[in-house]
Design an enzyme around this catalytic site. Structure first.
Site, mmCIF file in Angstrom:
data_model
loop_
_atom_site.group_PDB
_atom_site.id
_atom_site.type_symbol
_atom_site.label_atom_id
_atom_site.label_comp_id
_atom_site.label_asym_id
_atom_site.label_seq_id
_atom_site.Cartn_x
_atom_site.Cartn_y
_atom_site.Cartn_z
ATOM 1 N N GLU A 100 -59.590 55.583 78.456
ATOM 2 C CA GLU A 100 -58.830 56.119 79.335
ATOM 3 C C GLU A 100 -59.619 56.722 80.457
ATOM 4 O O GLU A 100 -60.637 57.123 80.034
ATOM 5 C CB GLU A 100 -57.708 57.075 78.982
ATOM 6 C CG GLU A 100 -56.812 57.676 80.003
ATOM 7 C CD GLU A 100 -55.861 58.905 79.262
ATOM 8 O OE1 GLU A 100 -54.869 58.900 79.881
ATOM 9 O OE2 GLU A 100 -56.484 59.328 78.596
ATOM 10 N N CYS A 109 -53.594 57.454 74.793
ATOM 11 C CA CYS A 109 -53.991 58.696 74.779
ATOM 12 C C CYS A 109 -52.826 59.713 74.135
ATOM 13 O O CYS A 109 -52.509 59.618 73.154
ATOM 14 C CB CYS A 109 -54.373 59.572 75.870
ATOM 15 S SG CYS A 109 -55.255 61.029 75.696
ATOM 16 N N LYS A 142 -48.679 54.188 80.905
ATOM 17 C CA LYS A 142 -48.320 55.185 79.899
ATOM 18 C C LYS A 142 -47.046 55.738 80.040
ATOM 19 O O LYS A 142 -46.540 56.358 81.153
ATOM 20 C CB LYS A 142 -49.581 56.051 80.252
ATOM 21 C CG LYS A 142 -49.777 57.373 79.194
ATOM 22 C CD LYS A 142 -50.812 58.240 79.809
ATOM 23 C CE LYS A 142 -50.672 59.435 78.609
ATOM 24 N NZ LYS A 142 -52.094 60.156 78.994
#
Length: 274
Positions: free
Chosen positions: A44, A161, A118
């Site tokens: 990321e 993440c 995301k």
């Protein structure tokens, strides 16, 4: 039967200089490919870790002709003759002040083959005084937009993440046929030292999948410090490879025959009731 895939999780210490970050990413993609990797995943924020205003300025649309970030990754994929995952990059959204945090998969021909925005954004006040509000500078993706891509015959799901804390996302990807899931990350040092290994191994065990988790490491602008320890985990929850300190990569062989053996020996996926 699908043949084994050699995968690499690249570990970076990205800063605010996009050009330098892209040069470092390209270097490690090439190094991983020389080690035999046919699938290379970047962490990321691989292209930029700096001020929010600057992130908005460098955000680019993920449509040809690509901007500097996507072009650099596409070119590196072609040179390496490998699939390359741009772990998390700023993609323009309808809100100029809040781009998407997007993971993009490029083929060995340099073509964009899948994109994931995301879904879960990291808004926290940590015990060490760290305060992060990702939603102030990023737009969330849609939870119904969960692509499954094929990498040399292995079906791959994409996350980023903070997503790792939401097991329902990984069960959804497994239910769609994912055999490998990527978790590019910039985990904080505070949370990483206690939760990184545990969460990645749990998601692998629960869904009997391979997890490829490239990570940021070290100190970054705005006082951020990330944990590193890029991992590749197998469907039994064993850590196949882990990156050391500093930049580099972890590389491992993902064997679908072994995955099938695990699923036959412990058929928990066939026992799902929800």
């Amino acid at each position: 039967m699908t043949t084994p895939l050699v995968a690499a999780a690249v570990q970076l210490s990205s800063q605010a200089d996009v050009e330098e970050n892209l040069a470092r990413a390209s270097f490690w993609i090439a190094e991983a490919a020389r080690a035999g990797a046919r699938f290379v995943a970047l962490p990321e924020n691989f292209a930029f870790m700096g001020e929010e205003a600057d992130k908005c300025r460098i955000a680019e649309p993920l449509v040809p002709p690509f901007g500097p970030i996507a072009s650099a990754v596409a070119d590196a994929a072609k040179r390496a003759n490998a699939f390359v995952l741009a772990g998390g990059m700023p993609e323009r959204s309808d809100d100029p002040s809040r781009p998407f945090n997007t993971s993009a998969l490029f083929s060995p021909e340099g073509q964009l083959v899948a994109r994931y925005r995301k879904v879960h954004l990291f808004d926290v006040d940590l015990p060490d005084g760290t305060k992060l509000e990702e939603s102030r500078g990023s737009s969330a993706g849609s939870p119904v937009d969960l692509p499954i891509a094929e990498v040399f015959g292995l079906r791959l799901g994409m996350t980023i993440c903070y997503d790792i804390r939401f097991p329902e996302l990984y069960r959804a990807l497994e239910s769609k046929g994912a055999r490998v899931v990527t978790v590019p990350a910039a985990f904080t040092l505070t949370t990483g030292k206690d939760h990184w290994h545990v969460l990645l191994r749990a998601r692998a065990i629960e869904n009997q999948i391979f997890v490829v988790a490239p990570a940021q490491t070290g100190k970054h602008p705005r006082g951020r410090q990330t944990y590193g320890k890029s991992l590749i985990v197998d469907p039994w929850g064993d850590v196949l490879a882990q990156a050391g300190e500093g930049e580099g990569y972890a590389v491992a062989r993902l064997d679908p025959a072994y995955q099938d053996k695990v699923r036959r020996a412990l058929p928990s996926l066939s026992h799902k009731r929800l």
